[in-house]
Enzyme design. Structure first.
Site, mmCIF file in Angstrom:
data_model
loop_
_atom_site.group_PDB
_atom_site.id
_atom_site.type_symbol
_atom_site.label_atom_id
_atom_site.label_comp_id
_atom_site.label_asym_id
_atom_site.label_seq_id
_atom_site.Cartn_x
_atom_site.Cartn_y
_atom_site.Cartn_z
ATOM 1 N N ARG A 1 -8.326 -0.365 5.412
ATOM 2 C CA ARG A 1 -7.522 0.670 4.760
ATOM 3 C C ARG A 1 -6.239 0.081 4.178
ATOM 4 O O ARG A 1 -5.703 0.626 3.224
ATOM 5 C CB ARG A 1 -7.161 1.768 5.761
ATOM 6 C CG ARG A 1 -8.337 2.625 6.163
ATOM 7 C CD ARG A 1 -7.876 3.760 7.023
ATOM 8 N NE ARG A 1 -6.665 4.317 6.444
ATOM 9 C CZ ARG A 1 -5.741 4.981 7.123
ATOM 10 N NH1 ARG A 1 -5.893 5.186 8.401
ATOM 11 N NH2 ARG A 1 -4.668 5.453 6.525
ATOM 12 N N ARG B 1 1.666 14.219 13.645
ATOM 13 C CA ARG B 1 2.067 14.043 12.255
ATOM 14 C C ARG B 1 2.060 15.342 11.437
ATOM 15 O O ARG B 1 1.286 15.505 10.486
ATOM 16 C CB ARG B 1 1.222 12.949 11.592
ATOM 17 C CG ARG B 1 1.332 11.637 12.343
ATOM 18 C CD ARG B 1 0.613 10.535 11.677
ATOM 19 N NE ARG B 1 1.305 10.039 10.506
ATOM 20 C CZ ARG B 1 0.792 9.119 9.693
ATOM 21 N NH1 ARG B 1 -0.399 8.620 9.942
ATOM 22 N NH2 ARG B 1 1.451 8.700 8.640
ATOM 23 N N CYS C 1 -3.780 12.516 13.593
ATOM 24 C CA CYS C 1 -4.438 11.223 13.442
ATOM 25 C C CYS C 1 -4.192 10.405 14.698
ATOM 26 O O CYS C 1 -3.517 10.856 15.614
ATOM 27 C CB CYS C 1 -3.972 10.497 12.189
ATOM 28 S SG CYS C 1 -2.436 9.648 12.398
ATOM 29 N N LYS D 1 0.837 -1.208 0.000
ATOM 30 C CA LYS D 1 0.000 0.000 0.000
ATOM 31 C C LYS D 1 0.875 1.264 0.000
ATOM 32 O O LYS D 1 0.653 2.187 -0.779
ATOM 33 C CB LYS D 1 -0.909 -0.005 1.232
ATOM 34 C CG LYS D 1 -1.536 1.347 1.544
ATOM 35 C CD LYS D 1 -2.298 1.367 2.845
ATOM 36 C CE LYS D 1 -1.490 1.534 4.091
ATOM 37 N NZ LYS D 1 -1.165 2.879 4.536
ATOM 38 N N ASN D 2 1.871 1.276 0.879
ATOM 39 C CA ASN D 2 2.663 2.505 1.030
ATOM 40 C C ASN D 2 3.636 2.755 -0.116
ATOM 41 O O ASN D 2 4.208 3.837 -0.214
ATOM 42 C CB ASN D 2 3.400 2.514 2.374
ATOM 43 C CG ASN D 2 2.434 2.737 3.520
ATOM 44 O OD1 ASN D 2 1.272 3.089 3.301
ATOM 45 N ND2 ASN D 2 2.884 2.526 4.747
ATOM 46 N N ASP E 1 5.610 0.353 11.851
ATOM 47 C CA ASP E 1 4.386 -0.284 11.353
ATOM 48 C C ASP E 1 4.280 -1.757 11.759
ATOM 49 O O ASP E 1 3.260 -2.396 11.498
ATOM 50 C CB ASP E 1 4.292 -0.153 9.822
ATOM 51 C CG ASP E 1 4.016 1.274 9.390
ATOM 52 O OD1 ASP E 1 3.666 2.109 10.250
ATOM 53 O OD2 ASP E 1 4.156 1.576 8.191
HETATM 54 C C1 EPZ Z 1 4.845 6.888 6.456
HETATM 55 O O1 EPZ Z 1 4.113 7.927 7.079
HETATM 56 C C2 EPZ Z 1 3.906 5.710 6.321
HETATM 57 N N1 EPZ Z 1 2.764 6.106 5.494
HETATM 58 C C3 EPZ Z 1 3.439 5.254 7.702
HETATM 59 O O2 EPZ Z 1 2.644 4.095 7.548
HETATM 60 C C4 EPZ Z 1 4.668 4.897 8.541
HETATM 61 O O3 EPZ Z 1 4.276 4.579 9.855
HETATM 62 C C5 EPZ Z 1 5.650 6.072 8.572
HETATM 63 O O4 EPZ Z 1 5.971 6.507 7.229
HETATM 64 C C6 EPZ Z 1 6.968 5.756 9.279
HETATM 65 O O5 EPZ Z 1 7.575 4.674 8.652
HETATM 66 C C7 EPZ Z 1 2.882 6.085 4.165
HETATM 67 O O6 EPZ Z 1 3.913 5.741 3.606
HETATM 68 C C8 EPZ Z 1 1.676 6.460 3.385
HETATM 69 P P1 EPZ Z 1 7.030 10.187 8.390
HETATM 70 P P2 EPZ Z 1 4.675 9.427 7.092
HETATM 71 O O7 EPZ Z 1 6.843 11.508 7.729
HETATM 72 O O8 EPZ Z 1 5.443 9.652 5.853
HETATM 73 C C9 EPZ Z 1 7.859 13.375 11.814
HETATM 74 C C10 EPZ Z 1 0.768 2.701 7.985
HETATM 75 O O9 EPZ Z 1 0.314 2.122 9.015
HETATM 76 N N2 EPZ Z 1 7.612 14.416 10.792
HETATM 77 O O10 EPZ Z 1 8.139 9.324 7.925
HETATM 78 O O11 EPZ Z 1 3.541 10.324 7.384
HETATM 79 C C11 EPZ Z 1 6.616 12.560 12.149
HETATM 80 O O12 EPZ Z 1 5.785 13.207 13.064
HETATM 81 C C12 EPZ Z 1 1.302 4.111 8.042
HETATM 82 O O13 EPZ Z 1 0.771 2.169 6.872
HETATM 83 C C13 EPZ Z 1 7.761 15.734 11.119
HETATM 84 O O14 EPZ Z 1 8.084 16.106 12.252
HETATM 85 O O15 EPZ Z 1 5.675 9.383 8.313
HETATM 86 C C14 EPZ Z 1 7.226 11.277 12.672
HETATM 87 O O16 EPZ Z 1 7.609 11.435 13.991
HETATM 88 C C15 EPZ Z 1 0.994 4.832 9.289
HETATM 89 N N3 EPZ Z 1 7.511 16.670 10.152
HETATM 90 C C16 EPZ Z 1 8.491 11.125 11.802
HETATM 91 O O17 EPZ Z 1 8.763 12.422 11.289
HETATM 92 C C17 EPZ Z 1 7.172 16.325 8.880
HETATM 93 O O18 EPZ Z 1 6.977 17.227 8.047
HETATM 94 C C18 EPZ Z 1 8.365 10.151 10.663
HETATM 95 O O19 EPZ Z 1 7.142 10.409 9.950
HETATM 96 C C19 EPZ Z 1 7.029 14.983 8.559
HETATM 97 C C20 EPZ Z 1 7.256 14.034 9.539
#
Ligand code: EPZ
Length: 418
Positions: free
Chosen positions: A397, A121, A116, A22-23, A305
Site C-alpha cells: 500500500r 479513526r 482500521c 504517498k501521503n 508513522d
Molecule cells: C494521516 O492520517 C496519515 N494518512 C497517517 O498515515 C498518519 O499516521 C496520520 O495522519 C498521523 O500523522 C494520510 O495522510 C493519508 P489524523 P489521518 O486525522 O489524517 C484523531 C500511514 O501509515 N481524529 O491526523 O487519518 C485521530 O483518531 C498512515 O501512512 C479525530 O479524533 O490522521 C487521531 O488520534 C496511517 N477526529 C488524530 O486525530 C477526526 O475527525 C490524528 O489523526 C480526525 C482525526
C-alpha cells in the site's frame, strides 16, 4: 498470497532512492477535482493506495494516465459525486474527496471509511468543519451525504488532523468568502498541498503555520501548474532504520532531511552518526546502540508513522527503551509479532517498554498495517535465520519496490507465493 522471505544478519551497504510521498500524493491527486485544466504530477509513488485512488477518480468519471511515476488527470469529465464503499473501504484516505467534491458540485456522497487496524479513526472533525462552512450533512446507510454551498467560516480544530486539515483546505479554496483555520496540521504533506493550490491560483495565507486564511474563489476552478511530489519522509526513515538495525552504513538519496529532523535526532541519541549532503542522508554505524525514549506527536515532533520501525530498532539497543504512542490507540499490533522473534516488549496502554539487547530469531510473522509491516521486515533483517513476513499487501500500500530497494542494499529478501 504473497509473502517475503528474509535471511537476517546480513550487513547492508550502498544507496537507495526515495520515492515520492504517498501521503502527499494522495491529497494532491484529489485536488485535481478543483482543477479546470489537466493536472500534471511527477514523482507519484506507484503503490497500491495511489492505484486505489485513481480507480476511485475513474469511477467518478475522471480520465487519467499514470505511467513512470507521472500522472495526467482530467476531472472535466466527472459525472458522479458518489465515492463508493467498495473503493473507499480499501483506503481510508478516500475521505479526502469529500471536501473538494462538495465544494465543486454542492453535493456528494462519500462512504464512511470505518475503523482500521491502528484505531477507531473518526472523521468527526472533517464533518464539523464542513458543517460550519454551511454544508448539511447526513449519515445514511454508511455514507456521508453532504449538500450545500460552502461559505467561509472560522474553524478551530479540536485536535490536529492531517487529512481533516487537507479536506477542509480543499473545500475552502472554492468556497465563498474567507475561511480562517486554526490548529491546522503542519505536516510537510499539508504544506505542499497548500503551496500547489496557491500556485494554481488559490489565495492562502499562513502556509506552514498552525493558522491559515483562505479566500475562496466562489466556485471558480483553479489552473494547476505541473508539479513534483515531495520525497517520502517515512520511506526515507524506514531505510535509515534498515541501516541502523543492521548497524551498517547506508545512504538514502532524493530525500529531504528537513522533514526528518525529529527522526534523525533519535538516531543520533541512539549513537548512530548522520551525515547530510544535498539530498543524501547517510547513517553511520553506532559503537554501542543506546536505548531511546520516544513520544509520537504531530509534526515537527516524532511521527507515529515511524513508531513501529523504531520499536524494531530498539530491540537492538543496549538497555530499556520507552515508546509513548499518543496518536492512535491501537498502533502496537507489531509488538506481539515481534515477541515471536524473541523480543522482550511490555505494553501498558499507549506505552511500550522495550528491553533491548536480546538475540532476535527468525520466525513467521504477520503484517497488520502498513508501518507495522515495515517493522517486521526490519526485525527480520536483524534476526538470525530465515523469517517469513506474511500479508504483505499492507506493505504494498505504501512502499514502492521495497524488496528491490532492500536487495540493492545487499539484503537477502525474496517475494514468494504461499
Ligand atoms: C494521516 O492520517 C496519515 N494518512 C497517517 O498515515 C498518519 O499516521 C496520520 O495522519 C498521523 O500523522 C494520510 O495522510 C493519508 P489524523 P489521518 O486525522 O489524517 C484523531 C500511514 O501509515 N481524529 O491526523 O487519518 C485521530 O483518531 C498512515 O501512512 C479525530 O479524533 O490522521 C487521531 O488520534 C496511517 N477526529 C488524530 O486525530 C477526526 O475527525 C490524528 O489523526 C480526525 C482525526
Amino acid at each position: 498470497m504473497k509473502y517475503l522471505e528474509i535471511t537476517g544478519c546480513e550487513h547492508l551497504s550502498g544507496q537507495v532512492s526515495i520515492s515520492g510521498a504517498k501521503n502527499a500524493a494522495l491529497p494532491l491527486i484529489v485536488s485535481s477535482i478543483l482543477a479546470k485544466n489537466e493536472v500534471q504530477i511527477d514523482n507519484i509513488p506507484n503503490v497500491a493506495d495511489i492505484r486505489t485512488l485513481f480507480a476511485l477518480l475513474e469511477n467518478l468519471g475522471a480520465k487519467y494516465e499514470f505511467k513512470d511515476n507521472h500522472a495526467s488527470i482530467n476531472t472535466a469529465t466527472l459525472k458522479s459525486t458518489k465515492a463508493l464503499y467498495d473503493i473507499v473501504r480499501k483506503m481510508r484516505a478516500s475521505i479526502l474527496t469529500l471536501g473538494p467534491l462538495l465544494a465543486r458540485f454542492k453535493e456528494c456522497e462519500v462512504s464512511l471509511p470505518g475503523g482500521c487496524a491502528i484505531g477507531q479513526r473518526p472523521i468527526d472533525l472533517h464533518l464539523l468543519a464542513l458543517e460550519k462552512m454551511g454544508a448539511k450533512i447526513d449519515i445514511k446507510q454508511g455514507y456521508v451525504i453532504a449538500k450545500g454551498e460552502l461559505k467561509g467560516a472560522q474553524i478551530i480544530f479540536d485536535k490536529i488532523t492531517v487529512t481533516g486539515s487537507e479536506n477542509v483546505i480543499m473545500a475552502a479554496v472554492l468556497a465563498r468568502g474567507k475561511t480562517r483555520l486554526l490548529n491546522v496540521a503542519k505536516e510537510p504533506e499539508v504544506v505542499q498541498l497548500c503551496e500547489v493550490l496557491r500556485e494554481a491560483g488559490a489565495d492562502i495565507k499562513g502556509i506552514g503555520g498552525a493558522e491559515l486564511e483562505i479566500y475562496g474563489t466562489d466556485g471558480e476552478l483553479l489552473n494547476f501548474k505541473p508539479f513534483k511530489v515531495i520525497p517520502d519522509r517515512i520511506e526515507a526513515g524506514t531505510y535509515l532504520c534498515a541501516g541502523a538495525i543492521t548497524n551498517s552504513q547506508i545512504s538514502v538519496c532524493k530525500a529531504d532531511a528537513t522533514h526528518l529532523s525529529a527522526v534523525l535526532e533519535k538516531f543520533k541519541q541512539m549513537g548512530f552518526g548522520i551525515e547530510l549532503a544535498g539530498d543524501i542522508i547517510t547513517i553511520l554505524p553506532a559503537q554501542e546502540i543506546k536505548p531511546v525514549e520516544i513520544i509520537t506527536s504531530e509534526y515537527p515532533s516524532f511521527p507515529t508513522d515511524m513508531q513501529a520501525q523504531f520499536m524494531a530498532l530498539a530491540l537492538k539497543a543496549n538497555g530499556t527503551s520507552i515508546i509513548d504512542e499518543r496518536l492512535f490507540e491501537n498502533r502496537f499490533m507489531h509488538a506481539s509479532e515481534l515477541l515471536r522473534m524473541g523480543a522482550d516488549i511490555r505494553l501498558n496502554g499507549h506505552i511500550a517498554t522495550i528491553n533491548g539487547g536480546k538475540p532476535l530469531n527468525a520466525a513467521d510473522v504477520m503484517a497488520t498495517d502498513l508501518r507495522a509491516s515495515s517493522a517486521l521486515v526490519l526485525a527480520a533483517l536483524a534476526a538470525k535465520g530465515v523469517s517469513r513476513v506474511h500479508r504483505i499487501y499492507h506493505l504494498d500500500r505504501g512502499y514502492e519496490c521495497l524488496e528491490f530497494k532492500l536487495k540493492a542494499l545487499g539484503a537477502k529478501i525474496e517475494r514468494l507465493e504461499e
